[in-house]
Design a protein around this motif. Sequence first.
Motif, short mmCIF file in Angstrom:
data_model
loop_
_atom_site.label_atom_id
_atom_site.label_comp_id
_atom_site.label_asym_id
_atom_site.label_seq_id
_atom_site.Cartn_x
_atom_site.Cartn_y
_atom_site.Cartn_z
N LEU A 148 2.53 0.91 40.19
CA LEU A 148 1.75 2.11 39.89
C LEU A 148 2.43 3.36 40.44
CD1 LEU A 148 -1.88 0.81 40.57
CD2 LEU A 148 -0.85 1.38 38.35
N THR A 149 2.99 3.23 41.65
CA THR A 149 3.71 4.37 42.24
C THR A 149 4.93 4.72 41.42
OG1 THR A 149 2.95 3.76 44.47
CG2 THR A 149 4.87 5.20 44.32
N THR A 150 5.66 3.70 40.96
CA THR A 150 6.87 3.95 40.16
C THR A 150 6.50 4.61 38.84
OG1 THR A 150 7.98 2.04 41.16
CG2 THR A 150 8.85 2.85 39.07
N VAL B 189 6.27 9.78 35.67
CA VAL B 189 5.48 10.76 34.91
C VAL B 189 5.51 12.12 35.61
CG1 VAL B 189 3.15 11.37 34.18
CG2 VAL B 189 3.99 9.04 33.84
N GLU B 190 5.34 12.10 36.94
CA GLU B 190 5.23 13.36 37.66
C GLU B 190 6.56 14.08 37.83
OE1 GLU B 190 2.67 13.50 41.06
OE2 GLU B 190 1.44 11.86 40.29
N SER B 191 7.66 13.42 37.50
CA SER B 191 8.92 14.15 37.44
C SER B 191 8.92 15.14 36.29
CB SER B 191 10.09 13.17 37.29
OG SER B 191 10.00 12.48 36.05
N LEU B 192 8.03 14.93 35.32
CA LEU B 192 7.90 15.82 34.16
C LEU B 192 6.62 16.64 34.20
CD1 LEU B 192 9.08 13.16 31.60
CD2 LEU B 192 10.33 15.22 32.19
N ILE B 193 5.57 16.06 34.78
CA ILE B 193 4.28 16.77 34.89
C ILE B 193 3.82 16.66 36.33
CG2 ILE B 193 1.95 17.02 33.96
CD1 ILE B 193 2.80 15.47 31.52
N PRO B 194 4.26 17.54 37.22
CA PRO B 194 3.86 17.45 38.63
C PRO B 194 2.34 17.58 38.76
CG PRO B 194 5.69 18.98 38.33
CD PRO B 194 5.20 18.64 36.96
N LEU B 195 1.73 16.58 39.41
CA LEU B 195 0.29 16.55 39.59
C LEU B 195 -0.14 16.63 41.04
CD1 LEU B 195 -0.54 13.60 37.15
CD2 LEU B 195 -0.82 16.03 36.67
N HIS B 196 0.73 16.20 41.92
CA HIS B 196 0.36 16.02 43.32
C HIS B 196 0.74 17.24 44.14
CE1 HIS B 196 0.17 13.77 47.22
NE2 HIS B 196 -0.80 13.16 46.58
N ALA B 197 0.24 17.26 45.37
CA ALA B 197 0.59 18.37 46.27
C ALA B 197 2.10 18.45 46.44
CB ALA B 197 -0.08 18.15 47.63
N LEU B 198 2.61 19.65 46.55
CA LEU B 198 4.06 19.85 46.62
C LEU B 198 4.56 19.59 48.04
CD1 LEU B 198 4.20 23.02 44.38
CD2 LEU B 198 4.83 20.69 43.76
N ILE C 131 12.07 2.93 35.60
CA ILE C 131 10.96 2.11 36.09
C ILE C 131 11.46 0.74 36.52
CG2 ILE C 131 8.83 0.95 35.38
CD1 ILE C 131 8.35 3.42 33.52
N ALA C 132 12.37 0.15 35.75
CA ALA C 132 12.91 -1.17 36.10
C ALA C 132 13.66 -1.13 37.42
CB ALA C 132 13.82 -1.66 34.97
N VAL C 133 14.46 -0.10 37.63
CA VAL C 133 15.20 0.02 38.90
C VAL C 133 14.22 0.14 40.06
CG1 VAL C 133 16.71 1.51 40.25
CG2 VAL C 133 17.29 0.98 37.88
N GLY C 134 13.19 0.97 39.90
CA GLY C 134 12.23 1.17 40.96
C GLY C 134 11.47 -0.09 41.31
N GLN C 135 11.18 -0.90 40.31
CA GLN C 135 10.39 -2.10 40.57
C GLN C 135 11.23 -3.28 41.03
OE1 GLN C 135 7.28 -1.90 40.62
NE2 GLN C 135 6.59 -4.01 40.81
N LEU C 136 12.48 -3.36 40.57
CA LEU C 136 13.28 -4.55 40.84
C LEU C 136 14.30 -4.37 41.96
CD1 LEU C 136 14.01 -5.65 37.16
CD2 LEU C 136 12.18 -6.43 38.68
N ILE C 137 14.78 -3.13 42.16
CA ILE C 137 15.89 -2.93 43.10
C ILE C 137 15.42 -2.25 44.37
CG2 ILE C 137 18.18 -1.94 43.44
CD1 ILE C 137 18.68 -2.27 40.47
N TYR C 138 14.98 -1.00 44.28
CA TYR C 138 14.44 -0.35 45.47
C TYR C 138 13.49 0.76 45.06
CZ TYR C 138 18.12 3.17 44.69
OH TYR C 138 18.96 4.12 44.15
N ALA C 139 12.54 1.03 45.96
CA ALA C 139 11.52 2.04 45.68
C ALA C 139 12.18 3.41 45.54
CB ALA C 139 10.48 2.05 46.79
#
Length: 525
Positions: free
Chosen positions: A268-270, A275-284, A332-340
């Motif tokens: 979910l984090t990945t 998504v947020e690299s294109l649509i920033p939603l969270h506190a900066l 997404i695959a790199v984030g889930q399989l290799i490193y966060a």
Amino acid sequence: MPGPNGAAPQSRPVSETPRLQPAVPAATGAFARLRALAPVDFLMTAAFALILVAQISRHDMWRDEIHSWGLVLASPTLADLFANLRFTGHPGLWYVLLWCASFLSHAPQTLQVVHAIIALMLIGAIGLSSPFSRLERLLLLCSYFVLFEYTVVSRNYGIGFLIALVYAQMRATRPDRLYLNACLLGLLANTNLFAFVLAGALAFEYLVDRLLQQGRDLKASLKEILLPAAIYAAFAAAAAATMRPSPDISWRTTGEPLAQAWDLDRLLTTLAGNVESLIPLHALNYWIAQSPGTVSHVGGVMLPALAFLFFLIFRDSLRLLIIPGLTAFGSIAVGQLIYANSIRHWGINFVALIAALWIQRVWRPQRSLLVLALLAVNAAAGIAVSVQQFPLTFSEGKHTADWIRENGLADAALVGTPDTVAVVVAQYLGKPIYLLDCSCTDTFLFYNKRRDSFDHTQVAARLVQAVHELAGRRIVFLITRPIHESELYVLFENRISLTELVHFDKSATDENFWIYSVDSATPAN
């Protein structure tokens, strides 16, 4: 795109979508674009160049930046350099550039000069050579990844962004330059792991385009692309070989690959990060180490909506969706399989979007409210983060090194932990450091598994060992926190005392330092 007389150009094959093909050769188009620029375009580009220089001059390099420089200085030959890269997980292009620059100067700031040149070229490409409208160029220059992440922070991501844009221009205007385009894609693959993914996506779109051209025999097309494809494959194989980890690599900092492949929270984090690299939603708060995180899981559920938005943007040139689509899948695959991953990795989605838009706009100049909205959101994030980070200290490493030098302690033996942070001070001083994590002396962070047996409870015992090994030398001890009372007691039992000299704790990251002098005489009560 039709030629000036309304007919498709006859000098190159007719495409599946003829209206989307360039009407002029690359060189003519580039010069025509520069001639068409108004003085305000040059002033706008110059203004962002000055902003970049101001930010870099204020930015303190943190560990991932300066560690690259330490690795380069510890590599007398290219063979040594590529052997050391097997412990980093990175391909070699950025490091080769730094290695060449190291023959001019050993000062760490040389790294920032090299990256500043690349960043200025990136700003110039967007401000003066891109096919976007003036408003779009302004918003793009203000975006987070252009205004800060890939320009101010001296890593191997900025050069990947630059090469991707150069390729996009060539792909759009000169698709017939197969060998040059193959080399550009190969160089892109050798900048970083995520650019390697993007290069694969760009290469696949290019391959599909060449094979599906109307009016051409499939066998002839295959024969035409065979050698250029082999050139790209050779570059990609070299990148993969360099990134292939050594059997002795340490996974203590990043976590071992595949160990969390089925972790739903990580997925979910990945997803949210991409998504947020294109649509920033969270506190900066990308760079505030004490913050709870940089993404919101809400972003993950927006992936289908983002995909639909991309469909609307590229509905007249659907094949270009291959570029952001495959890039997102690979990220997404790199984030889930290799490193966060973190924001600097997820930003490859932004690079993929801009490259695809660049190609589309060369083929068909147009305005898009959806693109303007996306760029405006990223511009708001970029401005906010740049304003936020400007007064911050990213690392106290340089201040600590300066204090040690100014107080006559530069000749003392340095001992420090954790190794990821303490080595920063040594690299600013240009001297080796004894790292408690590996009970060894090094000049840069060598991610060898000899460091894997260390944990924070061993600080006192490892420091006792260091004092014995460095017997007879004056010792300065660096740590990122105050020494605990229980640790002082262990040292007391071993006739070792510590005296705090100074501490620097204003960093917005975890790179704060407490400096102690070490005395192995009988300690005071």
